[in-house]
Design a protein around this motif. Sequence first.
Motif, PDB file in Angstrom:
ATOM      1  N   THR A  58      -0.442  40.439  13.974  1.00 31.56           N
ATOM      2  CA  THR A  58      -0.736  39.041  14.274  1.00 31.56           C
ATOM      3  C   THR A  58       0.050  38.629  15.507  1.00 31.56           C
ATOM      4  O   THR A  58       1.109  39.186  15.781  1.00 31.56           O
ATOM      5  N   PRO A  59      -0.501  37.658  16.239  1.00 39.68           N
ATOM      6  CA  PRO A  59      -1.799  37.021  16.013  1.00 39.68           C
ATOM      7  C   PRO A  59      -2.943  37.905  16.508  1.00 39.68           C
ATOM      8  O   PRO A  59      -2.787  38.685  17.441  1.00 39.68           O
ATOM      9  N   THR A  60      -4.057  37.769  15.848  1.00 40.73           N
ATOM     10  CA  THR A  60      -5.315  38.340  16.302  1.00 40.73           C
ATOM     11  C   THR A  60      -6.331  37.216  16.231  1.00 40.73           C
ATOM     12  O   THR A  60      -6.373  36.486  15.242  1.00 40.73           O
ATOM     13  N   PHE A  61      -7.096  37.053  17.299  1.00 39.83           N
ATOM     14  CA  PHE A  61      -8.166  36.058  17.223  1.00 39.83           C
ATOM     15  C   PHE A  61      -9.428  36.608  17.849  1.00 39.83           C
ATOM     16  O   PHE A  61      -9.409  37.584  18.593  1.00 39.83           O
ATOM     17  N   PHE A  62     -10.525  35.979  17.469  1.00 40.48           N
ATOM     18  CA  PHE A  62     -11.836  36.362  17.944  1.00 40.48           C
ATOM     19  C   PHE A  62     -12.459  35.174  18.654  1.00 40.48           C
ATOM     20  O   PHE A  62     -12.330  34.038  18.195  1.00 40.48           O
ATOM     21  N   VAL A  93      -9.101  39.620  20.379  1.00 37.81           N
ATOM     22  CA  VAL A  93      -7.907  39.482  21.212  1.00 37.81           C
ATOM     23  C   VAL A  93      -6.707  39.678  20.292  1.00 37.81           C
ATOM     24  O   VAL A  93      -6.563  38.973  19.300  1.00 37.81           O
ATOM     25  N   GLU A  94      -5.869  40.644  20.634  1.00 38.23           N
ATOM     26  CA  GLU A  94      -4.692  40.927  19.826  1.00 38.23           C
ATOM     27  C   GLU A  94      -3.440  40.566  20.599  1.00 38.23           C
ATOM     28  O   GLU A  94      -3.321  40.881  21.781  1.00 38.23           O
ATOM     29  N   GLY A  95      -2.519  39.899  19.936  1.00 37.46           N
ATOM     30  CA  GLY A  95      -1.265  39.533  20.568  1.00 37.46           C
ATOM     31  C   GLY A  95      -1.363  38.221  21.319  1.00 37.46           C
ATOM     32  O   GLY A  95      -2.297  37.447  21.161  1.00 37.46           O
ATOM     33  N   VAL A  96      -0.371  37.981  22.156  1.00 33.11           N
ATOM     34  CA  VAL A  96      -0.257  36.728  22.896  1.00 33.11           C
ATOM     35  C   VAL A  96      -0.582  36.985  24.365  1.00 33.11           C
ATOM     36  O   VAL A  96      -0.058  37.922  24.960  1.00 33.11           O
ATOM     37  N   PRO A 116       2.449  32.784   9.176  1.00 32.15           N
ATOM     38  CA  PRO A 116       3.356  31.665   9.441  1.00 32.15           C
ATOM     39  C   PRO A 116       4.776  32.067   9.825  1.00 32.15           C
ATOM     40  O   PRO A 116       5.488  31.264  10.419  1.00 32.15           O
ATOM     41  N   ASP A 117       5.181  33.276   9.533  1.00 28.89           N
ATOM     42  CA  ASP A 117       6.534  33.702   9.879  1.00 28.89           C
ATOM     43  C   ASP A 117       6.575  34.664  11.064  1.00 28.89           C
ATOM     44  O   ASP A 117       7.612  35.264  11.344  1.00 28.89           O
ATOM     45  N   CYS A 118       5.469  34.776  11.772  1.00 29.72           N
ATOM     46  CA  CYS A 118       5.386  35.684  12.914  1.00 29.72           C
ATOM     47  C   CYS A 118       5.826  34.970  14.196  1.00 29.72           C
ATOM     48  O   CYS A 118       5.253  33.943  14.561  1.00 29.72           O
ATOM     49  N   PRO A 119       6.839  35.491  14.897  1.00 27.87           N
ATOM     50  CA  PRO A 119       7.285  34.830  16.131  1.00 27.87           C
ATOM     51  C   PRO A 119       6.228  34.861  17.242  1.00 27.87           C
ATOM     52  O   PRO A 119       6.175  33.954  18.064  1.00 27.87           O
ATOM     53  N   PHE A 120       5.364  35.864  17.244  1.00 27.00           N
ATOM     54  CA  PHE A 120       4.305  35.924  18.249  1.00 27.00           C
ATOM     55  C   PHE A 120       3.219  34.882  17.952  1.00 27.00           C
ATOM     56  O   PHE A 120       2.651  34.294  18.865  1.00 27.00           O
ATOM     57  N   CYS A 121       2.968  34.633  16.664  1.00 31.03           N
ATOM     58  CA  CYS A 121       2.022  33.581  16.274  1.00 31.03           C
ATOM     59  C   CYS A 121       2.568  32.214  16.678  1.00 31.03           C
ATOM     60  O   CYS A 121       1.821  31.341  17.114  1.00 31.03           O
ATOM     61  N   GLU A 122       3.868  32.048  16.540  1.00 29.12           N
ATOM     62  CA  GLU A 122       4.529  30.814  16.973  1.00 29.12           C
ATOM     63  C   GLU A 122       4.334  30.611  18.473  1.00 29.12           C
ATOM     64  O   GLU A 122       4.029  29.505  18.931  1.00 29.12           O
ATOM     65  N   GLU A 123       4.457  31.688  19.231  1.00 28.57           N
ATOM     66  CA  GLU A 123       4.256  31.617  20.680  1.00 28.57           C
ATOM     67  C   GLU A 123       2.807  31.243  21.011  1.00 28.57           C
ATOM     68  O   GLU A 123       2.554  30.428  21.907  1.00 28.57           O
ATOM     69  N   LEU A 124       1.850  31.816  20.290  1.00 33.14           N
ATOM     70  CA  LEU A 124       0.447  31.468  20.510  1.00 33.14           C
ATOM     71  C   LEU A 124       0.207  29.988  20.233  1.00 33.14           C
ATOM     72  O   LEU A 124      -0.502  29.317  20.989  1.00 33.14           O
ATOM     73  N   GLU A 125       0.795  29.454  19.177  1.00 25.77           N
ATOM     74  CA  GLU A 125       0.612  28.034  18.859  1.00 25.77           C
ATOM     75  C   GLU A 125       1.130  27.154  19.987  1.00 25.77           C
ATOM     76  O   GLU A 125       0.526  26.131  20.310  1.00 25.77           O
ATOM     77  N   GLN A 126       2.235  27.543  20.601  1.00 25.87           N
ATOM     78  CA  GLN A 126       2.751  26.796  21.756  1.00 25.87           C
ATOM     79  C   GLN A 126       1.717  26.785  22.881  1.00 25.87           C
ATOM     80  O   GLN A 126       1.490  25.759  23.507  1.00 25.87           O
ATOM     81  N   PHE A 172      -2.932  34.501   7.392  1.00 28.26           N
ATOM     82  CA  PHE A 172      -2.917  35.945   7.186  1.00 28.26           C
ATOM     83  C   PHE A 172      -1.477  36.444   7.161  1.00 28.26           C
ATOM     84  O   PHE A 172      -0.970  36.978   8.157  1.00 28.26           O
ATOM     85  N   PRO A 173      -0.782  36.258   6.024  1.00 26.12           N
ATOM     86  CA  PRO A 173       0.608  36.691   5.951  1.00 26.12           C
ATOM     87  C   PRO A 173       0.718  38.216   5.940  1.00 26.12           C
ATOM     88  O   PRO A 173      -0.020  38.900   5.240  1.00 26.12           O
ATOM     89  N   VAL A 174       1.637  38.725   6.727  1.00 24.43           N
ATOM     90  CA  VAL A 174       1.916  40.159   6.771  1.00 24.43           C
ATOM     91  C   VAL A 174       3.220  40.358   5.996  1.00 24.43           C
ATOM     92  O   VAL A 174       4.309  40.349   6.566  1.00 24.43           O
ATOM     93  N   THR A 175       3.080  40.506   4.696  1.00 16.28           N
ATOM     94  CA  THR A 175       4.252  40.499   3.821  1.00 16.28           C
ATOM     95  C   THR A 175       5.119  41.744   3.966  1.00 16.28           C
ATOM     96  O   THR A 175       6.284  41.716   3.575  1.00 16.28           O
ATOM     97  N   GLU A 176       4.562  42.807   4.533  1.00 16.20           N
ATOM     98  CA  GLU A 176       5.372  44.004   4.750  1.00 16.20           C
ATOM     99  C   GLU A 176       6.498  43.721   5.751  1.00 16.20           C
ATOM    100  O   GLU A 176       7.565  44.329   5.688  1.00 16.20           O
ATOM    101  N   ILE A 177       6.249  42.794   6.667  1.00 12.56           N
ATOM    102  CA  ILE A 177       7.246  42.439   7.687  1.00 12.56           C
ATOM    103  C   ILE A 177       7.920  41.110   7.355  1.00 12.56           C
ATOM    104  O   ILE A 177       9.112  40.931   7.581  1.00 12.56           O
ATOM    105  N   HIS A 178       7.149  40.181   6.810  1.00  8.13           N
ATOM    106  CA  HIS A 178       7.630  38.826   6.511  1.00  8.13           C
ATOM    107  C   HIS A 178       7.421  38.551   5.017  1.00  8.13           C
ATOM    108  O   HIS A 178       6.389  38.011   4.626  1.00  8.13           O
ATOM    109  N   PRO A 179       8.390  38.910   4.174  1.00 10.65           N
ATOM    110  CA  PRO A 179       8.203  38.827   2.722  1.00 10.65           C
ATOM    111  C   PRO A 179       7.939  37.423   2.183  1.00 10.65           C
ATOM    112  O   PRO A 179       7.336  37.281   1.124  1.00 10.65           O
ATOM    113  N   ASN A 180       8.333  36.377   2.886  1.00 11.97           N
ATOM    114  CA  ASN A 180       8.110  35.006   2.406  1.00 11.97           C
ATOM    115  C   ASN A 180       6.859  34.362   2.992  1.00 11.97           C
ATOM    116  O   ASN A 180       6.559  33.207   2.693  1.00 11.97           O
TER     117      ASN A 180
END
Length: 164
Positions: A136-140, A147-150, A49-59, A74-82
């Motif tokens: 993220t994002p990664t989708f199948f 598919v990895e990325g946007v 939810p805090d990934c800017p690339f995931c935000e772009e994919l949602e658009q 799939f939170p990546v807490t190492e990069i986005h702690p919240n």
Amino acid sequence: MSYNNDSLHTQSSFIIDEHHINTTLLPLSQAIKYVKGSGKRTIYEFSDPDCPFCEELEQLLLNINDLTIYLFLFPVTEIHPNAEFRANQIWNAKDRYAAWENYMLYRTAPDTSGDGENTPIEQNIALGRQLEITGTPTFFLENGFRVEGVLPAEDIERLLYQAE
């Protein structure tokens, strides 16, 4: 944080090759399901939810119709702690997909009274590790193609068409 992998399949049962997985083994009860139009095409999306690339994919997904989305938070807490906190909030919302979309598109915090207990977020993190998801994002696609990325919307459409 502890992970209980007892209910998950072994890594080798999921992965067919470096570019494909067996999507029939995905635990769909751990995903948020959303159907657009006929829903005849399917993606299995792992997003933070805090990934800017995931935000772009949602658009981009706003403009793709006839799609069923299984969204694995799939939170990546190492990069986005919240991100794990936010993912739990989204899971506990009354309308999970609306909460996801509103947060990703408008940064509106989910309206929830849930405390994050009994969510599949930890299992999704373990599942993502089994699937060797490193970003993220990664989708199948339905055929298991990774598919990895946007990608541009027209490329996503082309891939969906080829997976039918």
